[in-house]
Design a protein around this motif. Structure first.
Motif, PDB file in Angstrom:
ATOM      1  N   GLU A 117      -5.432   8.729  -1.411  1.00 37.36           N
ATOM      2  CA  GLU A 117      -5.715   7.393  -0.869  1.00 37.36           C
ATOM      3  C   GLU A 117      -7.213   7.112  -0.814  1.00 37.36           C
ATOM      4  O   GLU A 117      -7.646   5.997  -1.105  1.00 37.36           O
ATOM      5  CB  GLU A 117      -5.097   7.247   0.523  1.00 37.36           C
TER       6      GLU A 117
ATOM      7  N   TRP B 288      -9.102  -0.804  -2.943  1.00 46.35           N
ATOM      8  CA  TRP B 288      -8.006  -1.774  -2.856  1.00 46.35           C
ATOM      9  C   TRP B 288      -8.569  -3.165  -3.119  1.00 46.35           C
ATOM     10  O   TRP B 288      -9.396  -3.663  -2.355  1.00 46.35           O
ATOM     11  CB  TRP B 288      -7.344  -1.706  -1.484  1.00 46.35           C
TER      12      TRP B 288
ATOM     13  N   ILE C  82      -6.069   0.064   5.874  1.00 49.91           N
ATOM     14  CA  ILE C  82      -6.893   0.311   4.691  1.00 49.91           C
ATOM     15  C   ILE C  82      -8.337   0.343   5.183  1.00 49.91           C
ATOM     16  O   ILE C  82      -8.773  -0.553   5.913  1.00 49.91           O
ATOM     17  CB  ILE C  82      -6.709  -0.790   3.621  1.00 49.91           C
TER      18      ILE C  82
ATOM     19  N   LYS D 206       0.838  -1.201   0.000  1.00 52.29           N
ATOM     20  CA  LYS D 206       0.000   0.000   0.000  1.00 52.29           C
ATOM     21  C   LYS D 206       0.874   1.253   0.000  1.00 52.29           C
ATOM     22  O   LYS D 206       0.702   2.153  -0.825  1.00 52.29           O
ATOM     23  CB  LYS D 206      -0.919   0.005   1.222  1.00 52.29           C
TER      24      LYS D 206
END
Length: 183
Positions: free
Chosen positions: A100, A105, A130, A84
């Motif tokens: 972000e 993801w 995340i 990440k």
């Protein structure tokens, strides 16, 4: 030459992240050659260990090359966190303006994994900081199929490049020759 990083994680004797992939492998080899590797935690090819368990409990541990055990969730989350942060660093160096919070993801997992292993990967991604709402779990063959459908692989003299995506109705085969399958 192989573009895929090996699944290797190196932690310091204090269990702090040191490196991932080829860098981890090289550093551990150098430490081994100098006989200074004894207290370091080197994990490699650990992804498929999740397939060996029907139900992954909170006390699931992995064994490092030095024989010491460590919480598997920590090993996986540190690996995901490295990946990440590496991507975010690359994006920060670009002028794309991607933040972000703009990213979904997608964590790919082997199709043979059970729900327990998939839940474990989600938990590891969350521990890697995340956001839960930004995580998607996808099966590796499905991800490969979606990727292949976007490749310009059919000849088409009508296009500028002479190539185009698969036309509707095209049949194709995805052959998975990943680590757990071929090894």
């Amino acid at each position: 030459m192989n573009a895929k990083q090996p699944t290797c994680l190196l932690l310091t004797p204090e269990k702090a992240f040191h490196s991932f992939g080829y860098e981890a492998k090289s550093k551990y080899l150098a430490l081994s050659n100098e006989d200074k590797h004894g207290n370091w935690f080197f994990f490699w090819e650990f992804k498929m260990t999740l397939h060996q368990h029907k139900e992954i409990q909170g006390n699931y541990e992995l064994t490092a090359e030095n024989g010491q055990k460590m919480d598997a969730l920590t090993v996986f989350s540190l690996s995901i966190e490295y990946l990440k942060n590496h991507l975010l660093g690359m994006l920060n160096c670009s002028s794309l303006g991607v933040e972000e919070h703009d990213i979904t993801w997608v964590i790919t997992v082997p199709a043979i994994w059970n729900d327990s292993a998939k839940k474990f990967m989600r938990k590891a991604a969350e521990k890697a900081r995340i956001a839960k709402s930004s995580i998607e779990i996808a099966l590796e063959p499905e991800a490969a199929s979606i990727y292949c459908r976007q490749l310009p692989i059919t000849r088409d003299p009508q296009t500028e490049t002479g190539m185009t995506k698969f036309p509707a109705g095209t049949r194709y085969l995805i052959l998975v020759c990943g680590g757990g399958t071929v090894d």
